[in-house]
Structure formats: C-alpha cells, structure tokens
Design an enzyme around this catalytic site. Structure first.
Site, PDB file in Angstrom:
ATOM      1  N   LYS A  18       0.945  -1.187  -0.049  1.00 52.37           N
ATOM      2  CA  LYS A  18      -0.032   0.158  -0.011  1.00 52.37           C
ATOM      3  C   LYS A  18       0.862   1.190   0.056  1.00 52.37           C
ATOM      4  CE  LYS A  18      -0.538   0.960   4.859  1.00 52.37           C
ATOM      5  NZ  LYS A  18      -0.243   2.343   4.908  1.00 52.37           N
ATOM      6  N   LYS A  34      -2.283   9.915  14.768  1.00 55.37           N
ATOM      7  CA  LYS A  34      -0.855   9.944  15.315  1.00 55.37           C
ATOM      8  C   LYS A  34      -0.628  10.731  16.632  1.00 55.37           C
ATOM      9  CE  LYS A  34       1.525   8.616  11.006  1.00 55.37           C
ATOM     10  NZ  LYS A  34       2.153   7.290  11.691  1.00 55.37           N
ATOM     11  N   HIS A  89      -6.315  -0.624   6.156  1.00 56.75           N
ATOM     12  CA  HIS A  89      -6.415  -1.393   7.524  1.00 56.75           C
ATOM     13  C   HIS A  89      -7.711  -1.585   8.025  1.00 56.75           C
ATOM     14  CE1 HIS A  89      -2.272  -1.786   6.866  1.00 56.75           C
ATOM     15  NE2 HIS A  89      -1.902  -0.602   7.563  1.00 56.75           N
ATOM     16  N   ASP A 138      -3.919   6.586   4.681  1.00 60.01           N
ATOM     17  CA  ASP A 138      -2.854   5.959   5.022  1.00 60.01           C
ATOM     18  C   ASP A 138      -3.156   4.443   5.677  1.00 60.01           C
ATOM     19  OD1 ASP A 138      -0.134   5.210   5.429  1.00 60.01           O
ATOM     20  OD2 ASP A 138      -0.189   5.922   7.464  1.00 60.01           O
ATOM     21  N   GLU A 197      -1.689   5.608  17.500  1.00 57.23           N
ATOM     22  CA  GLU A 197      -0.155   5.695  17.444  1.00 57.23           C
ATOM     23  C   GLU A 197       0.074   6.680  18.483  1.00 57.23           C
ATOM     24  OE1 GLU A 197       1.954   4.321  13.724  1.00 57.23           O
ATOM     25  OE2 GLU A 197      -0.078   5.445  12.921  1.00 57.23           O
TER      26      GLU A 197
END
Length: 509
Positions: free
Chosen positions: A171, A361, A263, A258, A239
C-alpha cells in the site's frame, strides 16, 4: 476433524501436521535500500529460513542504484537481520541463506540492468535449483510500479510457461478510486490477477485472523452478531508517535488514506462478513466484497466524520513538536493526522448499526482494537443505585499490542448488598500459547511463495474501499483545515461529538 467427521475449515492441516514449506524459488526486491526492506522484508525472510520454511536453495536478489557487489548486499541483509529479526541468529542458517544472495545494480529504466537481472535469475535456476519460480517484491513508490512491470515484461521475466512468476506490491494502492484503477490496469497488463499479491500487513497478524476463528469456530458469538444485539462497533488504530522521518510520504497522504482505506476497512469486512462456504481465497474475498459493497457513509459528513492535526504537547513525558513543526512539512499543510468516519452496512444483519472507524498519530497510547459494543438489557430488575457503574457489554479484540480479547460484562460485587459492577474476562495470546506468534510479514511472504492468497485483497476490494472513502476526502478538501488537537490526547473534539450526539462515547483503551 470436526464432530461431524468433516475437516475443520479453520484449521489448515499443513500448519499443524505438515510444515508449509515453500518450493524451489527466489525473490527479487526492488527498493532494497528502503526502511520497509531493511526492517520488515529481509528479517522476515531470515526468520522463515530459521524456522525451516524456505527451501535450501532459496535465493534473494537485491536491485537498486548502488555500486555494490554481492558481498556488500549480504552485509546489508546481515545488519538488518541482526537488528530486526524475531528469531535468534544462527550462523549455520545464515551461511546457507547467504549463499543465494545476489545484487544487481541499476535504475528502474535501465535496460542493461534488467538484462543482468535476467542472466542472474537464470544462473540461480542452474546453480541453486530455483526452478524458474521468482517473486518480484516492489518495495517502491506506486508511481514506479508501471516502469518496473514493463521492464519485467520486455525482458521476458514476467512469465514462464513452465514456472510461476508473481509480483508483490505494498500500500498505498493508489490515492483515490481513479488512481487505484489505473494502478490495477498497469499491473494487470503484465501479470494475471492471480499472480498479483497486494500486501496489507494487518491481515497477516494473528489476532486479525483470529476474528474469523472467534466468529466461526464458536457457537456462542454468532447468534448475537447482528443488529438485534449489537449497538455499535468501534475500530481504532492509535499511534503514540508522530510522523518521524516520513514527511515525504505522509504529507498529502494523511491518516485516512494511510490507514482507513486499507487496514480499518479490511477489519470491518472481517467483522461484518457472512460465513464463507470455505476458507479459500475466492470464498473469503466474495464475502468481504459483499460487505464493502454494502457500506455507506453516515450523513451529513460534517457531523459523521472528523479530522485533526496534532499540535505540540507532551507525549511519553517529553515535549514534542506539532505536525506543522515537523521537518519537511509545509507550514500551511492541510494533511490530517487524525481521521474518523461513521459508516453503516446496509444489509439484513447490520441494518441500523453504526461502525465508527478512527486512526491518528500522537495519541495517548499505541493500540489497535475492534470493540463490538452490545445493547443494554431491555430491563434491569435492580435498584438504580445498584447499577450506577454498569456500562454496556463489549467484546474487544486487541490487535496490538498485548494481543488477545477481552469480554466486558456485569457481575455482582461480593457482599451482602446486590451491587453490580463491570468486570472483564481476558484472553492473552502470550499467556495461553507457548508458541510465539510469527511476524505478519513472515506469514504473508510465505503465502506469496506458496501461491496462497486468502490474506491478500483483490483489486475489487481496493476499489470498493476507495468508493467509500473518496466522498469523505472530497468533502474535507472543500471545508478548510483539520481541527487542532494536543499531542498525547485522544484526538479533536469533533471526533467525540460524532458519538456523543447519539449518546455514545469512544472506548478508552
């Protein structure tokens, strides 16, 4: 065997009774100097060899624009293995594996380099017995896939009537639906569909695969797995780090592209899919595609989605910079570092059940989990004060870290009074199994070499995922900048409002 005498479809007999050992083959890595190759691919290959799952003549070829000899490449692999391999370093395993290392220097548009690659693979077929079976791992930006694929085709490396040739791509599979289709067409012109392996490393994780085992190997869960009993589902990937040195990749991509497009939507498909007729690749993909085709965005998007961008704050006891202060990030960047969306699955099983997906994040801690939150009991024959701490039952699948599952339910507190309180029943992989879980890339690379594709999304799944996400990205492009949120927090206030307006809250892992 199952009680009916039929083979259990959730148990691959090759895993337990016979080792799944790859046949004669080699792998060529394009982009061998990158972090992905050093931290994931090379260590996984060594770990497979260390576990006895690669053939004695397995060979690894590196391709890059470097003035290296074979021994220089071997040293790069050695350093990567020593630093990142999961299993212990054994000299005898390393010596046998290193005999099959080769390096080809050149650019991706260099015809002479691809001629050298062809001669190198022919030499390995003769000297190492690789049998003409070669996998090409494209650990490179998607914009270069077409160049490499065309070179492989022009130099007679993409097909062999007497052997297999496979291509592995990472990816992101495009940046929107149009680019994903273009990418699929580029690869499809060179390799047949069954020879294209799109790696989503989350699908190689033991706990992700355990979603299928938990659902379909146990009678207790499936009767409750529907809108009659489930209030909502939360799928989170948080994260605690920033973008690190990935500014060149991350800026302009953002959290939704992303993580959510691949996912989290893959996790949703595994949670929501119907039971497949078998666990082969085609049957699994059919059910996942049905779910993704039924997914719709909750409206309006300004209330059912949220995006944010971390600002400076405290994380792990240290002062950390905001996203706009990270090296390589434009001061006016509108790239989101937090994204959350609300979707529904329009079918009989899930009608009316919202699925909340979020990723970010610089959040409070690193965790990936799926939480299935059940409806409250329709009647509680207890006094109001007896159950003031009682929340909704939930089944939580922890993907990382501390892999396992937790079941939350109400229980009586010891004592003479009838007081009910939440308790948790916990299962942890580390405490229940003596075997250590293989790293995701071990499983996926071995599946590539075996030609076993159940864990790899097909291009239809990729395109369906982009159809879901594209309207969100287009909406965000029209509506200003992401909402700031403090580093070390759990995201912007708009993400909490997504749930609170319906009387719900995000789980605090």
């Amino acid at each position: 065997m199952s009680p009916t005498g039929r083979p259990n479809p959730l148990r691959d007999p090759r895993d337990r009774r016979l080792p799944r050992i790859a046949g004669p083959c080699s792998m060529v890595i394009f982009g061998v100097t990158g972090d992905l190759s050093r931290k994931k691919v090379m260590p996984a290959i060594y770990d497979l060899a260390n576990r006895g799952l690669l053939p004695p003549g397995f060979s690894l070829v590196g391709f890059a624009r470097r003035d290296w000899e074979d021994q220089d490449f071997a040293q790069i692999v050695h350093d990567a293995v020593k630093q990142h391999a999961r299993t212990e370093f054994r000299q005898e395993v390393w010596d046998q594996l290193a005999e099959g290392f080769r390096f080809v220097a050149g650019a991706f548009d260099d015809d002479e380099a691809f001629d050298t690659l062809r001669r190198t693979l022919l030499e390995l077929d003769e000297a190492r017995g690789t049998g003409g079976n070669h996998a090409f791992y494209l650990a490179i930006p998607p914009g270069l896939f077409g160049t490499v694929a065309s070179q492989l085709q022009e130099h007679g490396l993409a097909e062999d009537p007497n052997a297999w040739r496979r291509v592995v791509v990472e990816k992101p599979f495009g940046h929107d639906l149009a680019s994903a289709r273009e990418l699929n067409e580029v690869l499809g012109e060179v390799f047949p569909s069954g020879s294209i392996f799109r790696i989503d490393h989350y699908l190689g994780k033991e706990t992700v695969q355990n979603i299928l085992a938990m659902r379909f190997a146990n009678e207790m869960f499936e009767p409750l797995w529907n809108s009659n009993y489930v209030d909502h589902v939360q799928i989170s990937m948080a994260e605690d780090v920033g973008i690190g040195g990935r500014a060149g990749y991350y800026d302009g991509i953002g959290a939704a592209r992303d993580v959510i497009q691949n996912h989290l939507l893959q996790l949703l498909a595994l949670v929501a899919m119907e039971e497949p007729t078998s666990f082969d690749a085609d049957s699994l993909r059919v059910e996942k595609e049905k779910v993704l085709a039924a997914v719709v965005l909750a409206k309006p998007l300004n209330r059912s989605t949220a995006r944010g961008q971390y600002v400076e704050g405290w994380a792990g006891g240290e002062k950390v910079p905001g996203f706009l202060q990270e090296e390589g990030i434009a001061k006016d960047s509108r790239t989101e570092t937090f994204a959350a969306i609300t979707v529904e699955v329009e079918n009989r099983r899930w009608a009316g059940v919202p699925f909340y997906l979020r990723t970010g994040k610089r959040l409070a801690r690193r965790v990936t989990e799926v939480a299935v939150v059940f409806k409250r009991a329709p009647h509680l024959p207890f006094s109001e004060h007896s159950t003031e701490e009682l929340t909704q039952n939930a089944l939580v699948v922890r993907v990382q870290p501390d892999e396992g599952m937790t079941l939350r339910f109400g229980s009586k507190v010891p004592g003479t009074a009838l007081e009910i309180r939440d308790v948790s029943m916990d299962f942890a992989y580390g405490g229940s199994f003596t075997e250590s879980s293989p790293e995701a890339y071990e499983r996926l690379i071995l599946d590539v070499l075996l030609g076993d594709p159940p864990l790899f999304p097909r291009h239809e799944e990729v395109e369906l995922s982009w159809k879901i996400l594209d309207p969100v990205l287009e909406h965000w492009a029209r509506t200003g900048s992401p909402e700031p949120y403090a580093s070390g927090a759990w995201g912007p206030s708009s993400s909490f409002a997504m749930l609170s307006r319906h009387g719900r809250t995000w789980r605090r892992p």
